[in-house]
Design a protein around this motif. Structure first.
Motif, short mmCIF file in Angstrom:
data_model
loop_
_atom_site.label_atom_id
_atom_site.label_comp_id
_atom_site.label_asym_id
_atom_site.label_seq_id
_atom_site.Cartn_x
_atom_site.Cartn_y
_atom_site.Cartn_z
N UNK A 205 -11.98 20.48 -0.84
CA UNK A 205 -13.72 20.48 -1.55
C UNK A 205 -14.25 19.25 -2.50
N UNK A 206 -14.93 19.53 -2.66
CA UNK A 206 -16.25 20.39 -2.61
C UNK A 206 -16.86 19.99 -1.35
N UNK A 207 -16.90 21.89 -0.82
CA UNK A 207 -18.02 22.13 0.41
C UNK A 207 -18.42 23.47 0.25
N UNK A 208 -19.63 23.59 1.48
CA UNK A 208 -20.19 24.48 1.67
C UNK A 208 -19.64 25.52 2.80
N UNK A 209 -19.95 26.69 2.93
CA UNK A 209 -19.97 26.65 4.48
C UNK A 209 -21.36 28.13 4.82
N UNK A 210 -21.52 27.92 6.57
CA UNK A 210 -22.23 28.65 6.91
C UNK A 210 -21.91 28.59 8.21
N UNK A 211 -22.78 29.93 8.56
CA UNK A 211 -22.62 30.59 9.76
C UNK A 211 -24.19 30.52 10.62
N UNK A 212 -24.45 30.49 11.40
CA UNK A 212 -25.07 31.01 12.56
C UNK A 212 -24.96 31.50 14.28
N UNK A 213 -26.02 32.12 14.59
CA UNK A 213 -25.95 33.14 15.80
C UNK A 213 -26.79 32.34 16.28
N UNK A 214 -25.87 32.71 18.25
CA UNK A 214 -27.05 32.42 18.95
C UNK A 214 -26.85 33.60 20.05
N UNK A 215 -28.07 33.76 21.40
CA UNK A 215 -27.66 34.65 22.74
C UNK A 215 -26.81 33.83 23.07
N UNK A 216 -26.46 32.44 22.93
CA UNK A 216 -25.80 32.08 24.68
C UNK A 216 -25.64 30.03 24.07
N UNK A 217 -25.28 29.29 24.65
CA UNK A 217 -25.12 28.32 24.69
C UNK A 217 -26.57 26.86 23.90
N UNK A 218 -27.16 27.29 25.36
CA UNK A 218 -28.75 26.56 25.78
C UNK A 218 -29.11 27.37 24.00
N UNK A 219 -30.04 28.44 24.21
CA UNK A 219 -30.29 29.12 22.87
C UNK A 219 -30.00 28.27 21.56
N UNK A 220 -28.51 28.16 21.38
CA UNK A 220 -28.41 26.87 20.09
C UNK A 220 -29.09 26.28 20.04
N UNK A 221 -28.83 25.27 21.12
CA UNK A 221 -29.04 23.70 21.50
C UNK A 221 -30.26 23.85 21.39
N UNK A 222 -31.82 24.89 21.80
CA UNK A 222 -32.63 24.30 21.64
C UNK A 222 -33.35 25.17 20.82
N UNK A 223 -32.59 25.61 19.54
CA UNK A 223 -32.58 25.86 17.90
C UNK A 223 -32.34 24.75 17.66
N UNK A 224 -31.69 24.03 17.67
CA UNK A 224 -30.78 22.81 16.68
C UNK A 224 -32.52 22.15 17.03
N UNK A 225 -32.74 21.92 18.20
CA UNK A 225 -33.61 20.85 18.93
C UNK A 225 -35.28 21.06 17.75
N UNK A 226 -35.34 22.28 17.84
CA UNK A 226 -36.92 22.80 17.06
C UNK A 226 -36.85 22.26 15.84
N UNK A 227 -35.51 22.51 15.63
CA UNK A 227 -35.30 22.28 13.74
C UNK A 227 -35.34 20.40 13.45
N UNK A 228 -34.56 19.96 14.21
CA UNK A 228 -34.91 18.38 14.23
C UNK A 228 -36.76 17.97 14.09
N UNK A 229 -37.01 18.31 15.10
CA UNK A 229 -38.72 18.39 14.97
C UNK A 229 -39.74 19.09 14.13
#
Length: 262
Positions: A205-229
């Motif tokens: 503490x202090x901390x927060x947590x959250x959860x996101x979800x994706x069809x597969x690892x490749x989709x997860x990586x692509x989403x974070x790339x889009x988020x960063x940009x």
């Protein structure tokens, strides 16, 4: 025929009623915020894992539902580096969480179905130990959302993140950033956010947590790339009021079990 005074009184009454209803929508009828518990079981071998999962499937999850708790998530690490099992439980109120042990103690079906786990000998338990993390949902996401993923459980990726902050003030600031823009960006980019919670009791503490979800690892990586940009994220993250609002992030990539309800 109504008199002018009566007509005026009726108009005033309906104007007042409209104001009350509008105020209720803005204040009194805001969605009630949920609470969450994450239990992280540490296991020493496959035998413990088998016994624990039998308990969860046959005793614990059915008892939780009888206690008025909705869908429960059960997850395993996407890598085999640790023998862990994560259980995500949503609660409608803090009282529901506090009273759960007493509720389960009165459940005879639970006592029968879970006896191997509940009555395990001191030298033959169903786990090494477990952590318990208790959270309150964010105002910007008051309720858990079950994602509509279509891939097999072994392909799906649920990403659990914990953000620690250097101070309570900076921690609250990070939650404010989520409520005032970051969650909207997640939604627009299709991150399938499951929950966001402020840790009320637990380690780090202090901390927060959250959860996101994706069809597969490749989709997860692509989403974070889009988020960063993403231009909106770059603008939000560059605001001086949100500087240094988290110290570190722990990232856990998980697969749902075949019997997970989330």
């Amino acid at each position: 025929m109504l008199s002018n005074r009566t007509t005026q009184n009726c108009v005033l009454f309906f104007l007042l009623l409209a104001c009350v209803l509008q105020a209720g929508q803005l204040v009194g009828f805001a969605p009630k915020r949920e609470f969450y518990q994450i239990k992280v079981y540490h296991l020493k071998d496959d035998s413990q894992k088998t016994r624990l999962e039998t308990y969860l499937k046959q005793a614990y999850l059915p008892a939780l539902h009888r206690a008025g708790i909705g869908k429960v998530g059960v997850f395993v690490p996407a890598t085999e580096t640790d023998s862990l099992l994560y259980v995500l439980i949503p609660f409608k109120s803090a009282d529901q969480f506090i009273n759960l042990s007493e509720t389960l103690a009165k459940d005879k079906a639970y006592a029968t179905a879970g006896q191997d786990y509940l009555n395990a000998a001191f030298d033959n338990p169903a786990y090494k130990n477990f952590e318990s993390i208790f959270m309150e949902s964010f105002a910007g996401m008051p309720s858990l959302v079950v994602p509509k993923l279509k891939s097999d459980a072994a392909e799906k990726i649920y990403e659990l993140r914990r953000y620690e902050a250097a101070t309570e003030k900076l921690h609250e600031n990070k939650i404010s950033q989520f409520n005032n823009g970051e969650l909207d960006i997640f939604s627009r980019l299709g991150f399938n956010t499951v929950f966001c919670g402020q840790v009320k009791a637990g380690a780090k503490l202090p901390s927060m947590m959250y959860m996101t979800s994706f069809e597969n690892k490749a989709e997860r990586d692509a989403h974070w790339k889009a988020f960063s940009a993403d231009p909106a994220w770059k603008t939000l993250n560059s605001l001086p009021e949100y500087a240094h609002n988290f110290l570190r992030a722990d990232i856990y990539l998980l697969h749902p079990t075949t019997y997970s309800e989330i």
